[in-house]
Design a protein around this motif. Structure first.
Motif, short mmCIF file in Angstrom:
data_model
loop_
_atom_site.label_atom_id
_atom_site.label_comp_id
_atom_site.label_asym_id
_atom_site.label_seq_id
_atom_site.Cartn_x
_atom_site.Cartn_y
_atom_site.Cartn_z
N ALA A 200 1.12 -1.10 -0.11
CA ALA A 200 0.55 0.12 0.27
C ALA A 200 0.92 0.95 -0.15
CB ALA A 200 -1.18 0.48 1.10
N ASN A 201 0.13 1.99 -0.43
CA ASN A 201 1.27 3.60 -0.06
C ASN A 201 0.23 4.41 -1.70
OD1 ASN A 201 2.57 6.04 -0.64
ND2 ASN A 201 3.93 5.27 -0.63
N GLN A 202 -0.80 5.15 -1.22
CA GLN A 202 -1.30 6.14 -1.55
C GLN A 202 -1.27 7.14 -2.65
OE1 GLN A 202 -2.67 9.31 1.40
NE2 GLN A 202 -1.29 10.39 1.91
N LYS A 203 0.11 7.12 -2.33
CA LYS A 203 0.58 7.95 -3.64
C LYS A 203 0.84 7.19 -5.01
CE LYS A 203 4.61 10.99 -5.67
NZ LYS A 203 4.41 9.74 -6.66
N GLY A 204 0.73 7.21 -6.31
CA GLY A 204 0.15 6.55 -7.44
C GLY A 204 2.09 6.94 -7.98
N GLY A 205 2.36 5.19 -8.86
CA GLY A 205 3.28 5.62 -9.27
C GLY A 205 4.53 5.51 -8.80
N VAL A 206 4.42 5.00 -7.76
CA VAL A 206 5.96 4.41 -6.81
C VAL A 206 6.28 2.83 -6.40
CG1 VAL A 206 5.53 6.00 -4.78
CG2 VAL A 206 4.05 3.47 -5.20
N GLY A 207 5.73 2.66 -8.25
CA GLY A 207 6.10 0.67 -7.43
C GLY A 207 5.42 -0.37 -6.90
N LYS A 208 4.02 0.07 -6.51
CA LYS A 208 3.12 -0.61 -5.80
C LYS A 208 2.79 -2.44 -6.69
CE LYS A 208 0.25 1.79 -4.76
NZ LYS A 208 0.44 3.12 -5.81
N GLN A 342 8.92 5.35 -3.16
CA GLN A 342 9.75 6.04 -4.17
C GLN A 342 10.84 7.21 -4.06
OE1 GLN A 342 7.54 8.28 -7.75
NE2 GLN A 342 9.11 8.37 -9.58
N CYS A 343 12.45 7.50 -4.48
CA CYS A 343 13.68 8.10 -3.93
C CYS A 343 12.98 9.41 -4.32
CB CYS A 343 14.83 8.03 -4.09
SG CYS A 343 14.53 6.10 -3.58
N GLU A 344 11.84 10.36 -4.18
CA GLU A 344 12.03 11.19 -4.50
C GLU A 344 11.08 12.24 -3.42
OE1 GLU A 344 12.07 12.86 -7.09
OE2 GLU A 344 12.29 10.93 -8.68
N TYR A 345 10.67 13.68 -3.17
CA TYR A 345 10.13 14.08 -1.77
C TYR A 345 8.35 14.47 -1.65
CZ TYR A 345 8.76 17.62 0.26
OH TYR A 345 7.71 19.04 1.86
N TYR A 346 8.10 13.96 -3.39
CA TYR A 346 6.43 13.86 -2.65
C TYR A 346 5.97 12.60 -1.93
CZ TYR A 346 5.66 17.54 -5.80
OH TYR A 346 5.12 19.17 -6.51
N ALA A 347 6.73 11.15 -2.38
CA ALA A 347 6.59 9.95 -1.38
C ALA A 347 6.90 9.97 -0.20
CB ALA A 347 7.78 9.22 -2.41
N LEU A 348 7.93 11.03 0.50
CA LEU A 348 7.66 11.34 1.75
C LEU A 348 6.88 12.21 1.83
CD1 LEU A 348 11.89 11.94 2.09
CD2 LEU A 348 10.40 9.82 2.79
N GLU A 349 6.48 13.04 1.32
CA GLU A 349 5.04 13.98 1.85
C GLU A 349 3.80 12.85 2.35
OE1 GLU A 349 4.34 16.72 -0.58
OE2 GLU A 349 3.65 18.31 0.78
N GLY A 350 3.38 12.37 1.34
CA GLY A 350 2.54 11.39 1.52
C GLY A 350 2.19 10.32 3.00
N LEU A 351 3.52 9.74 3.18
CA LEU A 351 3.36 8.63 3.85
C LEU A 351 3.31 9.36 5.21
CD1 LEU A 351 5.04 6.11 4.03
CD2 LEU A 351 7.36 7.19 4.63
N ASN A 352 3.48 10.16 6.35
CA ASN A 352 2.39 10.47 7.16
C ASN A 352 1.37 10.15 7.56
OD1 ASN A 352 5.24 11.67 8.38
ND2 ASN A 352 5.18 13.42 8.03
N GLN A 353 0.32 10.76 6.24
CA GLN A 353 -0.54 10.16 6.66
C GLN A 353 -1.07 8.86 5.96
OE1 GLN A 353 -3.15 12.81 2.96
NE2 GLN A 353 -4.80 11.86 4.00
N LEU A 354 -0.74 8.46 5.14
CA LEU A 354 -0.64 6.38 5.31
C LEU A 354 -0.31 5.34 7.16
CD1 LEU A 354 -0.67 3.77 3.62
CD2 LEU A 354 1.49 4.05 3.08
#
Length: 455
Positions: A200-208, A342-354
């Motif tokens: 799971a990861n609420q951000k799309g395109g991270v390789g789920k 994903q090794c990008e900033y946006y992936a870290l931004e949505g991690l707290n909500q998950l």
């Protein structure tokens, strides 16, 4: 023009090529009292105070260097002390070049460029070009091309080892055989109980989906029984495993809405033993709305997995990129959460909500749920941002982050277009090797920390 140093010009020769009264014209400048070019030079015919000028050695380009450095437009003054009337600023005479027993004037002939041949090091000192040091005098000479190196042979530090000397194709073939495991032996440890993992990861395109498919194939190729549940309405996991998921095919929607048994929906993956897939069709897009009025809507998938008669070592649930009812069903049915980042900033931004949603599900619906695995994907080692993201994730999650990191690899993106995973599409690529190492690490962690069976 002949090659005797003269010009056959009618202005200087008579009719029929006879020499004129003025004599032939030489290609070399002849001073007064010097013999004409091309005629035999005798020391007795030369004035005693005149010696032929020996030209300098020609450069490698073949161009003739001037004998004198006096500019051409400067008139030559007569020397009052010279009885022959020679110029005062004429170049100084130089000794003649001796050929045999007689001294003859040297003529210019173009010379080929000189190629410097490096000298071989002697036994007194064998210099190491790479290191910039000199070997001791008692060092034996290096073996030639046809000689086999011995234990006492001097070997440079740049000499590759036996492993590095293997051809790249041979190393790639060895990795492919290791990943495909054609013998079918159980090379990865099997867990004592079924491990239900929600990717799971609420951000799309991270390789789920890519992570789900490749980990499942890697574990199945090495002796584990694996079930993949495609809970994404896009059906990408079904495409990657080459499972039909067009309209009318029984899918996970029938299990959630109509309570169809899971064994009637699961399909065996062609070419991969011990691997099954529950496909997803476009009908699953309406399940979010239809589940609102269903009793115990959050635990529909958990009941379907628990009622399956067969035994699986791993159950991977591919979640959609959202935090709706489908993702909640997956979190309630799972025991572990695998989060690809994903090794990008946006992936870290949505991690707290998950993480907050996972904590809510643990408190109210599934107390056994925990974040057990973090996988870094799309790692680009050329950027500092990827290193910074990796350090932040490892500092925050600690041992939950896998040591294996998935790099950016075009083979991973090409494999779904052929209906395959990268493990079977190009097993020798860097992407396949990285996913194989991640699957092996997950299998070893499951043995060290056994999880309880899902009820």
């Amino acid at each position: 023009m002949h090659d005797d140093g003269r010009y056959d010009d009618r202005r200087v020769t008579g009719p029929g090529g006879q020499p004129s009264a003025t004599g032939p014209v030489s290609r070399e400048t002849a001073y007064q009292g010097w013999p004409a070019s091309g005629e035999p030079d005798d020391a007795s015919t030369r004035p005693p105070d005149c010696d032929p000028v020996v030209r300098r050695e020609a450069p490698s380009t073949g161009a003739v260097r001037p004998v004198s450095s006096v500019p051409a437009n400067v008139p030559l003054a007569r020397d009052p002390h010279d009885p022959n009337g020679g110029p005062a600023n004429a170049p100084a005479p130089r000794p003649a070049v001796a050929r045999g027993n007689a001294a003859v004037p040297a003529r210019y002939e173009p010379q080929p460029p000189v190629v410097a041949v490096p000298q071989q090091p002697t036994s007194e000192a064998a210099p190491d070009v790479a290191a910039g040091v000199t070997a001791p005098a008692d060092t034996p000479p290096a073996a030639g091309y046809d000689d086999e190196p011995t234990a006492s042979t001097y070997v440079s530090r740049e000499t590759p080892t036996r492993e590095e000397d293997d051809p790249p194709l041979a190393m790639e073939a060895m990795r492919a055989v290791q990943i495909l495991n054609p013998s079918g032996e159980v090379t990865m440890p099997r867990p004592e109980r079924t491990r239900v993992m929600c990717v799971a990861n609420q951000k799309g395109g991270v390789g789920k989906t890519t992570t789900t498919v490749n980990l499942a194939v890697a574990l199945a190729l090495h002796g584990n029984r694996v079930l993949v549940v495609d809970l994404d309405p896009q059906g990408n996991a079904s495409t990657g495993l080459n499972v039909p998921h067009h309209t009318g095919v029984p899918d996970v929607y029938d299990c959630l809405i109509d309570s169809v048994p899971l064994e009637e929906v699961a399909q065996a993956v062609e070419g991969i033993p011990n691997l099954w897939c529950v496909p997803a069709t476009i009908d699953l897009a309406g399940a979010e709305i239809e589940l609102v009025s269903v009793v115990a809507r959050e635990s529909r998938l958990a009941r379907a997995i628990a009622a399956y008669p067969g035994h699986f070592d791993y159950v991977f649930i591919d979640c959609p990129p959202s935090l709706g009812l489908l993702t909640v069903n997956a979190l309630v049915a799972a025991q572990e959460v695998l989060i690809p980042i994903q090794c990008e900033y946006y992936a870290l931004e949505g991690l707290n909500q998950l993480i907050q949603n996972i904590n809510l599900v643990r408190q109210h619906l599934n107390p056994k749920l925990e974040v057990s695995t973090i996988l870094l994907t799309m790692y680009d080692r050329r950027t500092r941002l990827a290193d910074a993201v990796e350090q932040d994730v490892r500092n925050h999650f600690g041992d939950k982050v896998l040591q294996a990191v998935i790099p950016r690899n075009v083979r991973v993106s090409e494999a779904p277009s052929y209906g395959q995973s990268v493990m079977t599409y190009d097993p020798g690529s860097r992407g396949a090797t990285s996913y194989f190492e991640a699957a092996q690490e997950i299998a070893e962690r499951g043995v060290m920390e056994p999880v309880s069976r899902n009820a």
